[in-house]
Design a protein around this motif. Sequence first.
Motif, short mmCIF file in Angstrom:
data_model
loop_
_atom_site.label_atom_id
_atom_site.label_comp_id
_atom_site.label_asym_id
_atom_site.label_seq_id
_atom_site.Cartn_x
_atom_site.Cartn_y
_atom_site.Cartn_z
N PHE A 94 -3.24 -7.03 80.11
CA PHE A 94 -1.98 -6.74 80.86
C PHE A 94 -2.42 -7.48 82.45
N LYS A 95 -1.48 -8.22 82.82
CA LYS A 95 -1.66 -8.75 84.20
C LYS A 95 -1.54 -7.61 85.31
N LEU A 96 -2.28 -7.26 86.20
CA LEU A 96 -2.44 -6.34 87.15
C LEU A 96 -1.07 -6.15 88.00
N ASN A 97 -0.84 -7.48 88.53
CA ASN A 97 0.39 -7.47 89.21
C ASN A 97 1.87 -7.19 88.68
N ARG A 98 1.72 -7.25 87.50
CA ARG A 98 2.94 -6.72 86.77
C ARG A 98 3.06 -5.19 86.30
N ILE A 99 1.83 -4.57 86.59
CA ILE A 99 2.03 -3.00 86.29
C ILE A 99 2.71 -2.53 87.40
N LEU A 100 3.77 -2.13 87.13
CA LEU A 100 4.68 -1.53 88.29
C LEU A 100 4.61 -0.02 88.81
N GLU A 101 4.14 0.54 87.71
CA GLU A 101 4.01 2.07 87.71
C GLU A 101 2.60 2.40 87.08
N LEU A 102 1.94 3.19 87.48
CA LEU A 102 0.67 3.82 86.97
C LEU A 102 0.30 5.24 86.96
N GLU A 103 -0.05 5.91 86.02
CA GLU A 103 -0.34 7.17 86.17
C GLU A 103 -1.55 7.38 85.43
N LEU A 104 -2.61 8.17 85.90
CA LEU A 104 -3.90 8.52 85.01
C LEU A 104 -3.47 9.83 84.50
N LEU A 105 -3.92 9.62 83.22
CA LEU A 105 -3.42 11.09 82.25
C LEU A 105 -5.05 11.76 82.07
N GLU A 106 -4.83 12.91 81.56
CA GLU A 106 -5.98 13.57 81.43
C GLU A 106 -6.45 13.60 80.08
N ASP A 107 -5.86 12.95 79.19
CA ASP A 107 -6.07 12.46 77.83
C ASP A 107 -7.63 11.75 77.93
N THR A 108 -8.53 11.75 77.04
CA THR A 108 -9.54 11.07 77.04
C THR A 108 -9.50 10.32 75.77
N PHE A 109 -10.38 9.25 75.46
CA PHE A 109 -10.54 8.35 74.45
C PHE A 109 -11.91 7.96 74.04
N VAL A 110 -12.21 7.59 72.78
CA VAL A 110 -13.66 6.91 72.40
C VAL A 110 -13.51 5.45 72.43
#
Length: 299
Positions: free
Chosen positions: A188-204
């Motif tokens: 994903f191109k960072l400039n095209r990420i219009l909204e962003l939310e950090l979630l609590e869910d983790t992953f391996v």
Amino acid sequence: MMSDNRLFKMLYYLLDKERATAPELAAEFEVSTRTIYRDVEALSSAGIPIYAEPGRNGGIYLLQDFILDRAILSENEKQEVLTAIQSIFATGYTGEKELLTKLSAIFNVNTRNWLEVDFSRWGKRIYDNSKFEILKTAVIQCRKVKIVYENSNSRRSTRIVQPLKISYKSKEWYLKAFCMEKQDFRTFKLNRILELELLEDTFVPRPYPEEKNNLQQIYPKIVLSFSKAIAYRVYDEFDESEIKYQKNGDLIVCTEIPVDTWLTGYLLSFGAQVEVIEPKYLKGILAEQAQEIYKKNKP
């Protein structure tokens, strides 16, 4: 390797505390007193001015004016270590910045603040830098993020992704991630990420598949002629090996690039300062686009 690491830690401990007993060092580094005395002998053999005084008020000392010098790192190596740390901080790393100060003091080397990195576009400093910080946190802590993304076909979608790596390529920042919706790896191109939310869910985290040279796409040959008036833009986008100067100062660019909407839009941004030489069909596409622009904007 473990012994070398302990020796360095012992040096730092003595620089910080000025004096320590053998039992104190043995407890600190979880080894025997005999091992501590062997370490002292090893440091002394390496040219470190370390000595032990017997008696009730004795202990293990370093010479008062001692700094970590050529015995461990050369002047160039010390500068390289400090430069590497300074470069990390310049990228926006928010760790303990006093580390740089401590090492500068230990090495007795002054560093200049010579490097600055700003991830923002002109006029969007706060949002772009904040976006980068959130994504950096997500990658390091292995936390999922929810994004609203606009792709190159102007389609907007909401996705939950597992951020794996932030990548810089061809003057642009990208996020390499595993998309939960597509169940596949995506960039994903960072400039095209219009909204962003950090979630609590983790992953391996899983390794992002790297491109193999033998699987690189073959793009059509493009030949373009640019006016000398916009030479600065040509050097911004193309490698010098792809550019040939003409006697009148104009530039001929020969490159391989996909013919798509991005390319036509990019070429139109030069207005009358660019001419397509090859391929011929690209001249037609560009002319049609220019006609559409004229129809929509004619007075």
